[in-house]
Design a protein around this motif. Structure first.
Motif, PDB file in Angstrom:
ATOM      1  N   ALA A   1       0.648  -1.287  -0.006  1.00  0.00           N
ATOM      2  CA  ALA A   1       0.075   0.018   0.140  1.00  0.00           C
ATOM      3  C   ALA A   1       1.015   1.285  -0.010  1.00  0.00           C
ATOM      4  N   ASP A   2       0.322   2.287  -0.555  1.00  0.00           N
ATOM      5  CA  ASP A   2       0.931   3.852  -0.251  1.00  0.00           C
ATOM      6  C   ASP A   2       0.332   4.468   0.797  1.00  0.00           C
ATOM      7  N   VAL A   3      -0.742   4.212   1.236  1.00  0.00           N
ATOM      8  CA  VAL A   3      -1.270   4.679   2.759  1.00  0.00           C
ATOM      9  C   VAL A   3      -2.302   3.868   3.345  1.00  0.00           C
ATOM     10  N   VAL A   4      -2.447   3.823   4.510  1.00  0.00           N
ATOM     11  CA  VAL A   4      -3.375   3.352   5.390  1.00  0.00           C
ATOM     12  C   VAL A   4      -4.363   4.181   5.775  1.00  0.00           C
ATOM     13  N   LEU A   5      -5.742   3.874   5.455  1.00  0.00           N
ATOM     14  CA  LEU A   5      -6.901   4.906   5.716  1.00  0.00           C
ATOM     15  C   LEU A   5      -7.669   4.343   7.001  1.00  0.00           C
ATOM     16  N   ILE A   6      -7.851   5.134   8.054  1.00  0.00           N
ATOM     17  CA  ILE A   6      -8.680   4.611   8.868  1.00  0.00           C
ATOM     18  C   ILE A   6      -9.401   5.738   9.676  1.00  0.00           C
ATOM     19  N   GLY A   7     -10.355   5.303  10.227  1.00  0.00           N
ATOM     20  CA  GLY A   7     -11.161   6.228  11.203  1.00  0.00           C
ATOM     21  C   GLY A   7     -10.445   6.593  12.361  1.00  0.00           C
ATOM     22  N   ALA A   8     -10.730   8.049  12.683  1.00  0.00           N
ATOM     23  CA  ALA A   8      -9.782   8.369  13.762  1.00  0.00           C
ATOM     24  C   ALA A   8     -10.095   7.695  15.119  1.00  0.00           C
ATOM     25  N   GLY A   9     -11.571   7.223  15.302  1.00  0.00           N
ATOM     26  CA  GLY A   9     -11.728   6.659  16.524  1.00  0.00           C
ATOM     27  C   GLY A   9     -11.195   5.269  16.539  1.00  0.00           C
ATOM     28  N   THR A  10     -11.228   4.601  15.412  1.00  0.00           N
ATOM     29  CA  THR A  10     -10.557   3.310  15.519  1.00  0.00           C
ATOM     30  C   THR A  10      -9.159   3.512  15.823  1.00  0.00           C
ATOM     31  N   ALA A  11      -8.463   4.413  15.212  1.00  0.00           N
ATOM     32  CA  ALA A  11      -6.956   4.708  15.479  1.00  0.00           C
ATOM     33  C   ALA A  11      -6.761   4.921  16.814  1.00  0.00           C
ATOM     34  N   ARG A  12      -7.693   5.810  17.474  1.00  0.00           N
ATOM     35  CA  ARG A  12      -7.681   5.921  19.068  1.00  0.00           C
ATOM     36  C   ARG A  12      -7.778   4.661  19.718  1.00  0.00           C
ATOM     37  N   HIS A  13      -8.570   4.182  19.435  1.00  0.00           N
ATOM     38  CA  HIS A  13      -8.982   2.894  20.218  1.00  0.00           C
ATOM     39  C   HIS A  13      -8.098   1.641  20.353  1.00  0.00           C
ATOM     40  N   GLU A  14      -7.389   1.434  18.858  1.00  0.00           N
ATOM     41  CA  GLU A  14      -6.517   0.430  18.773  1.00  0.00           C
ATOM     42  C   GLU A  14      -5.094   1.027  18.888  1.00  0.00           C
ATOM     43  N   GLY A  15      -4.846   2.027  19.286  1.00  0.00           N
ATOM     44  CA  GLY A  15      -3.677   2.602  19.459  1.00  0.00           C
ATOM     45  C   GLY A  15      -2.801   2.668  18.624  1.00  0.00           C
ATOM     46  N   TYR A  16      -3.255   3.275  17.323  1.00  0.00           N
ATOM     47  CA  TYR A  16      -2.338   3.406  16.217  1.00  0.00           C
ATOM     48  C   TYR A  16      -1.221   4.334  16.289  1.00  0.00           C
ATOM     49  N   THR A  17      -0.134   4.319  15.788  1.00  0.00           N
ATOM     50  CA  THR A  17       1.117   5.263  15.894  1.00  0.00           C
ATOM     51  C   THR A  17       1.559   5.174  14.492  1.00  0.00           C
ATOM     52  N   ALA A  18       2.565   6.299  14.153  1.00  0.00           N
ATOM     53  CA  ALA A  18       3.201   6.176  12.808  1.00  0.00           C
ATOM     54  C   ALA A  18       3.341   4.888  12.330  1.00  0.00           C
ATOM     55  N   LEU A  19       3.295   4.648  11.124  1.00  0.00           N
ATOM     56  CA  LEU A  19       3.371   3.148  10.515  1.00  0.00           C
ATOM     57  C   LEU A  19       4.893   3.068   9.893  1.00  0.00           C
ATOM     58  N   ASP A  20       5.387   1.800   9.983  1.00  0.00           N
ATOM     59  CA  ASP A  20       6.494   1.407   9.432  1.00  0.00           C
ATOM     60  C   ASP A  20       6.215   0.251   8.459  1.00  0.00           C
ATOM     61  N   ARG A  21       6.596   0.411   7.343  1.00  0.00           N
ATOM     62  CA  ARG A  21       6.325  -0.443   6.279  1.00  0.00           C
ATOM     63  C   ARG A  21       7.080  -1.797   6.421  1.00  0.00           C
ATOM     64  N   PRO A  22       6.191  -3.012   6.500  1.00  0.00           N
ATOM     65  CA  PRO A  22       7.016  -4.239   6.661  1.00  0.00           C
ATOM     66  C   PRO A  22       8.201  -4.370   5.780  1.00  0.00           C
ATOM     67  N   ALA A  23       9.258  -4.821   6.556  1.00  0.00           N
ATOM     68  CA  ALA A  23      10.466  -4.936   5.957  1.00  0.00           C
ATOM     69  C   ALA A  23      10.737  -6.333   5.469  1.00  0.00           C
ATOM     70  N   GLY A  24      11.441  -6.376   4.220  1.00  0.00           N
ATOM     71  CA  GLY A  24      11.912  -7.934   3.670  1.00  0.00           C
ATOM     72  C   GLY A  24      11.046  -8.277   2.885  1.00  0.00           C
ATOM     73  N   LEU A  25       9.774  -7.871   2.508  1.00  0.00           N
ATOM     74  CA  LEU A  25       8.659  -8.615   1.746  1.00  0.00           C
ATOM     75  C   LEU A  25       8.945  -8.180   0.300  1.00  0.00           C
ATOM     76  N   ALA A  26       8.599  -9.152  -0.683  1.00  0.00           N
ATOM     77  CA  ALA A  26       8.900  -8.973  -2.092  1.00  0.00           C
ATOM     78  C   ALA A  26       8.170  -7.826  -2.630  1.00  0.00           C
ATOM     79  N   SER A  27       6.923  -7.438  -1.870  1.00  0.00           N
ATOM     80  CA  SER A  27       6.051  -6.273  -2.668  1.00  0.00           C
ATOM     81  C   SER A  27       6.278  -5.148  -1.984  1.00  0.00           C
TER      82      SER A  27
END
Length: 264
Positions: free
Chosen positions: A78-104
């Protein structure tokens, strides 16, 4: 941190066995979306009785290692993760790191974009050098501007109500920033709005072999108040829309199913 140790079997099309692979080359190919091609993919997890979360009200309590394998592949592509602010708050989202080492995995940082009518941003996302983008309406933009740099606030008033968010315009604004491949991770209220506006190209659903009973929302939330003439105060369903199964994965050790449905 989980390790990807669960093998998967590709059932449709298939059969094919997909053992754990640090680069996830074959799994990434199944979910490949060409760079620069606009697309909106939603990824959700649900129990077999339809619950979107467990007893702790978090989706992490109903997923497993099989879901984690696909989750990492989808974020890597993905280029961007889109999420509702309430869910981000409840699930404890922080700045994202792209998963490393994957082919894609793409080279640019993985962006986070919040949809928020109020413009309020979770405190944990207002600090640091990688604040989220905020998609909001007229009033929310004024609130968000007090918390984030001006270039991270996208005012997208809807035509019918300037304080609501025009999600279609939001996707166009993200694409204008080079963020064409959107991964929507919910929550159920945002996914409902995206589906209602026919903005989702594909829906990836993990069915977890658990039951949670009554209480949790479905992965698509109903409006808070339904018409009074519907059964038990419920909300009438929209006319059924077609979905085409692109592939179905099965984790033989647990029974977890991971489906990729094409909606248009």
């Amino acid at each position: 941190m989980r390790s990807a140790t669960t093998p998967l079997d590709l059932l449709v099309p298939g059969p094919e066995h997909l053992p754990p692979d640090p680069a996830e080359t074959r799994l990434a190919a199944l979910y490949e979306t060409p760079a620069g091609t606009p697309s909106v993919r939603a990824n959700m997890v649900a129990t077999v009785d339809g619950g979107a979360w467990g007893a702790d009200h978090l989706s992490g309590s109903i997923n497993d290692d099989a879901d984690w394998r696909v989750f990492r592949v989808l974020r890597a592509a993905a280029d961007v993760v889109l999420i509702g602010a309430g869910t981000a708050r409840h699930e404890g989202y922080t700045a994202l790191d792209r998963p490393a080492g994957l082919a894609s995995a793409a080279e640019q940082p993985l962006e986070l974009a919040l949809v928020s009518r109020s413009g309020r941003v979770p405190q944990q996302l207002t600090t640091g050098d990688r604040p989220p983008l905020v998609l909001t309406g007229a009033a929310g933009a004024r609130t968000a501007a007090r918390m984030l740099p001006a270039d991270r606030v996208l005012a997208l008033p809807a035509a019918h109500d300037p304080d609501e968010v025009d999600l279609r315009a939001g996707l166009a604004a993200l694409a204008d920033r080079g963020l064409a491949r959107v991964l929507c991770e919910g929550g159920p209220t945002l996914l409902a709005a995206m589906l209602a506006d026919h903005l989702v190209d594909e829906l990836c659903v993990t069915t977890s072999p658990l039951t949670v009973g009554p209480g949790p929302s479905r992965i698509v939330a109903a409006p808070p108040h339904g018409p009074v003439d519907t059964p038990a105060g419920g909300v009438p369903a929209a006319p059924p829309a077609p979905a085409r199964l692109a592939h179905l994965l099965h984790a033989p050790g647990t029974g977890t199913l991971l489906a990729r449905w094409l909606l248009r």
